[in-house]
Design a protein around this motif. Sequence first.
Motif, mmCIF file in Angstrom:
data_model
loop_
_atom_site.group_PDB
_atom_site.id
_atom_site.type_symbol
_atom_site.label_atom_id
_atom_site.label_comp_id
_atom_site.label_asym_id
_atom_site.label_seq_id
_atom_site.Cartn_x
_atom_site.Cartn_y
_atom_site.Cartn_z
ATOM 1 N N GLY A 142 0.807 -1.223 0.000
ATOM 2 C CA GLY A 142 0.000 0.000 0.000
ATOM 3 C C GLY A 142 0.834 1.264 0.000
ATOM 4 O O GLY A 142 2.020 1.273 -0.359
ATOM 5 N N CYS A 143 0.205 2.348 0.448
ATOM 6 C CA CYS A 143 0.886 3.643 0.391
ATOM 7 C C CYS A 143 0.405 4.569 1.504
ATOM 8 O O CYS A 143 -0.635 4.330 2.127
ATOM 9 N N LEU A 187 10.839 2.692 3.602
ATOM 10 C CA LEU A 187 9.680 1.790 3.577
ATOM 11 C C LEU A 187 9.426 1.227 2.189
ATOM 12 O O LEU A 187 8.926 0.110 2.042
ATOM 13 N N HIS A 188 9.756 2.003 1.162
ATOM 14 C CA HIS A 188 9.568 1.505 -0.189
ATOM 15 C C HIS A 188 10.526 0.342 -0.466
ATOM 16 O O HIS A 188 10.133 -0.682 -1.034
ATOM 17 N N ARG A 222 4.854 2.790 -0.447
ATOM 18 C CA ARG A 222 5.226 4.125 -0.921
ATOM 19 C C ARG A 222 4.745 5.189 0.061
ATOM 20 O O ARG A 222 3.674 5.059 0.659
ATOM 21 N N VAL A 223 5.528 6.256 0.215
ATOM 22 C CA VAL A 223 5.160 7.395 1.073
ATOM 23 C C VAL A 223 5.421 8.679 0.295
ATOM 24 O O VAL A 223 6.551 8.936 -0.131
ATOM 25 N N PRO A 227 5.711 3.340 -9.068
ATOM 26 C CA PRO A 227 6.696 3.121 -8.012
ATOM 27 C C PRO A 227 7.194 4.405 -7.356
ATOM 28 O O PRO A 227 8.148 4.372 -6.579
ATOM 29 N N VAL A 228 6.560 5.538 -7.661
ATOM 30 C CA VAL A 228 7.075 6.823 -7.165
ATOM 31 C C VAL A 228 6.904 6.908 -5.644
ATOM 32 O O VAL A 228 5.812 6.700 -5.109
ATOM 33 N N SER A 229 7.973 7.273 -4.952
ATOM 34 C CA SER A 229 7.936 7.352 -3.487
ATOM 35 C C SER A 229 8.913 8.408 -2.999
ATOM 36 O O SER A 229 9.877 8.761 -3.683
ATOM 37 N N GLY A 230 8.638 8.935 -1.813
ATOM 38 C CA GLY A 230 9.519 9.923 -1.200
ATOM 39 C C GLY A 230 9.449 11.292 -1.833
ATOM 40 O O GLY A 230 10.365 12.101 -1.690
ATOM 41 N N GLN A 231 8.325 11.594 -2.500
ATOM 42 C CA GLN A 231 8.201 12.854 -3.227
ATOM 43 C C GLN A 231 7.262 13.828 -2.519
ATOM 44 O O GLN A 231 6.296 13.421 -1.870
ATOM 45 N N VAL A 232 7.545 15.117 -2.676
ATOM 46 C CA VAL A 232 6.715 16.183 -2.114
ATOM 47 C C VAL A 232 6.324 17.122 -3.245
ATOM 48 O O VAL A 232 7.188 17.613 -3.971
ATOM 49 N N VAL A 233 5.022 17.358 -3.395
ATOM 50 C CA VAL A 233 4.517 18.210 -4.478
ATOM 51 C C VAL A 233 3.738 19.374 -3.884
ATOM 52 O O VAL A 233 2.813 19.181 -3.083
#
Length: 273
Positions: free
Chosen positions: A131-132, A169-170, A176-177, A237-243
Amino acid sequence: MRLHNKVIIITGSCTGIGKAIAERCVAEGAKVIVHGLEPQPGEVLVAKLGKAKARLHIEDLTANGAPQRLVEVAVTAFGKLNAVVNNAALIATSNINSTDSHLFRRMLEVNTIAPFALIKAALPYLSRTRGCVLNIGSVNAWSGEPDMLAYSVSKGALMTLTRNLGDTLHRENGVRVNQINPGWVLTEKELQNKQEQGFEEDWYATLPPAYAPAGRILRPAEIAAAAVYWLADESGPVSGQVVDLEQYPFMGRNLPKDSATLLHLLATRPVPH
């Protein structure tokens, strides 16, 4: 449906941005746990969404054992957990002079430590479903306003948490976070705040261009639409991103230099999510 059969916990979802996310998630096929501190609007929302699609849990997330209980509500009701949206937040104005240790600690407890604790409690179940997590931050995380000191620091800490866990965690759990940072959003609470400050009912219809180039500010439904992408499998698979979700670049802006305009901007300074 982009969230078909997913089970999602959304904290702080009785009103505002969280409510909009819950509504959009159900519209996209998910089952949701509505959470908050206000039973009446929460009950109204769950009745609207339907018992087959939503459950309500009212509790302060900083209470001992609260994150575990919230996760248990989701798993007991729907049998699994696919995602957590950390939206609940404490918002208060404070600067270097008005911020005391008690306020600072409370701000960090609600806006940073509680999301961490909920992720930790949910991790065994999120690992099973690959999950995410979606954290709802604020553009103030980058530096903040002088009168939003403690709040801005707490959201900056949340952003670091997102980037750190988004990596570890990914790789280790397949979870994903990510994070979205809303700017100025026209929520029920923002409407109430401005009325209490003496503004006219339609204050949002005549905003200065420096704060609203589009002629208006963001709506909760627009934040919810963005949230769905990160909760859906299509974000891959995108993770660890801030938008950042704002209608102008928050950093490095060239504000008007004439004092009259600046005074007007200060008088209408937003209280962000």
